[in-house]
Design a protein around this motif. Structure first.
Motif, mmCIF file in Angstrom:
data_model
loop_
_atom_site.group_PDB
_atom_site.id
_atom_site.type_symbol
_atom_site.label_atom_id
_atom_site.label_comp_id
_atom_site.label_asym_id
_atom_site.label_seq_id
_atom_site.Cartn_x
_atom_site.Cartn_y
_atom_site.Cartn_z
ATOM 1 N N LYS A 46 0.853 -1.171 0.000
ATOM 2 C CA LYS A 46 0.000 0.000 0.000
ATOM 3 C C LYS A 46 0.898 1.233 0.000
ATOM 4 O O LYS A 46 1.800 1.364 0.813
ATOM 5 N N VAL A 47 0.661 2.096 -0.935
ATOM 6 C CA VAL A 47 1.464 3.304 -1.039
ATOM 7 C C VAL A 47 0.517 4.501 -1.003
ATOM 8 O O VAL A 47 -0.517 4.505 -1.661
ATOM 9 N N ASP A 48 0.915 5.449 -0.253
ATOM 10 C CA ASP A 48 0.111 6.663 -0.225
ATOM 11 C C ASP A 48 0.111 7.309 -1.600
ATOM 12 O O ASP A 48 1.023 7.116 -2.399
ATOM 13 N N LYS A 49 -0.902 8.044 -1.868
ATOM 14 C CA LYS A 49 -0.985 8.682 -3.173
ATOM 15 C C LYS A 49 0.201 9.613 -3.396
ATOM 16 O O LYS A 49 0.729 9.710 -4.495
ATOM 17 N N GLN A 50 0.633 10.338 -2.368
ATOM 18 C CA GLN A 50 1.758 11.270 -2.539
ATOM 19 C C GLN A 50 3.027 10.521 -2.908
ATOM 20 O O GLN A 50 3.791 10.948 -3.769
ATOM 21 N N LEU A 51 3.282 9.386 -2.254
ATOM 22 C CA LEU A 51 4.466 8.598 -2.607
ATOM 23 C C LEU A 51 4.321 8.002 -3.996
ATOM 24 O O LEU A 51 5.297 7.914 -4.739
ATOM 25 N N ASP A 52 3.114 7.619 -4.329
ATOM 26 C CA ASP A 52 2.885 7.068 -5.663
ATOM 27 C C ASP A 52 3.184 8.121 -6.724
ATOM 28 O O ASP A 52 3.813 7.838 -7.742
ATOM 29 N N GLU A 53 2.765 9.369 -6.485
ATOM 30 C CA GLU A 53 3.058 10.442 -7.435
ATOM 31 C C GLU A 53 4.548 10.762 -7.456
ATOM 32 O O GLU A 53 5.114 11.087 -8.494
ATOM 33 N N LEU A 54 5.204 10.690 -6.295
ATOM 34 C CA LEU A 54 6.631 10.998 -6.222
ATOM 35 C C LEU A 54 7.448 10.002 -7.041
ATOM 36 O O LEU A 54 8.400 10.385 -7.725
ATOM 37 N N PHE A 55 7.082 8.749 -6.979
ATOM 38 C CA PHE A 55 7.838 7.728 -7.700
ATOM 39 C C PHE A 55 7.292 7.462 -9.104
ATOM 40 O O PHE A 55 7.758 6.563 -9.776
ATOM 41 N N SER A 56 6.328 8.218 -9.536
ATOM 42 C CA SER A 56 5.769 7.978 -10.863
ATOM 43 C C SER A 56 6.773 8.378 -11.937
ATOM 44 O O SER A 56 7.755 9.087 -11.692
#
Length: 62
Positions: A46-56
């Motif tokens: 589970k990844v927070d949306k902010q981390l998901d955007e950071l690593f996108s």
């Protein structure tokens, strides 16, 4: 007296003759062990949306 010695001698011979013998020997052919093992696992991340955007890919971080 001779009778007692004969009995004792016969018991001693009987005891020697009945001595158990244990022998360990290697088998002539190798031992084959077939195992059918199914390993199944699931990993949930589970990844927070902010981390998901950071690593996108569009973030330019990598």
């Amino acid at each position: 007296m001779i009778k007692k010695c004969a009995i004792a001698l016969s018991l001693a011979l009987l005891a020697v003759a009945c001595t158990p013998k244990v022998q360990v020997a290697l088998p002539a052919e190798p031992i084959n062990i077939n195992l059918n093992v199914k390993i199944q696992h699931e990993i949930f991340i589970k990844v927070d949306k902010q981390l998901d955007e950071l690593f996108s890919d569009s973030s330019g971080l990598f």
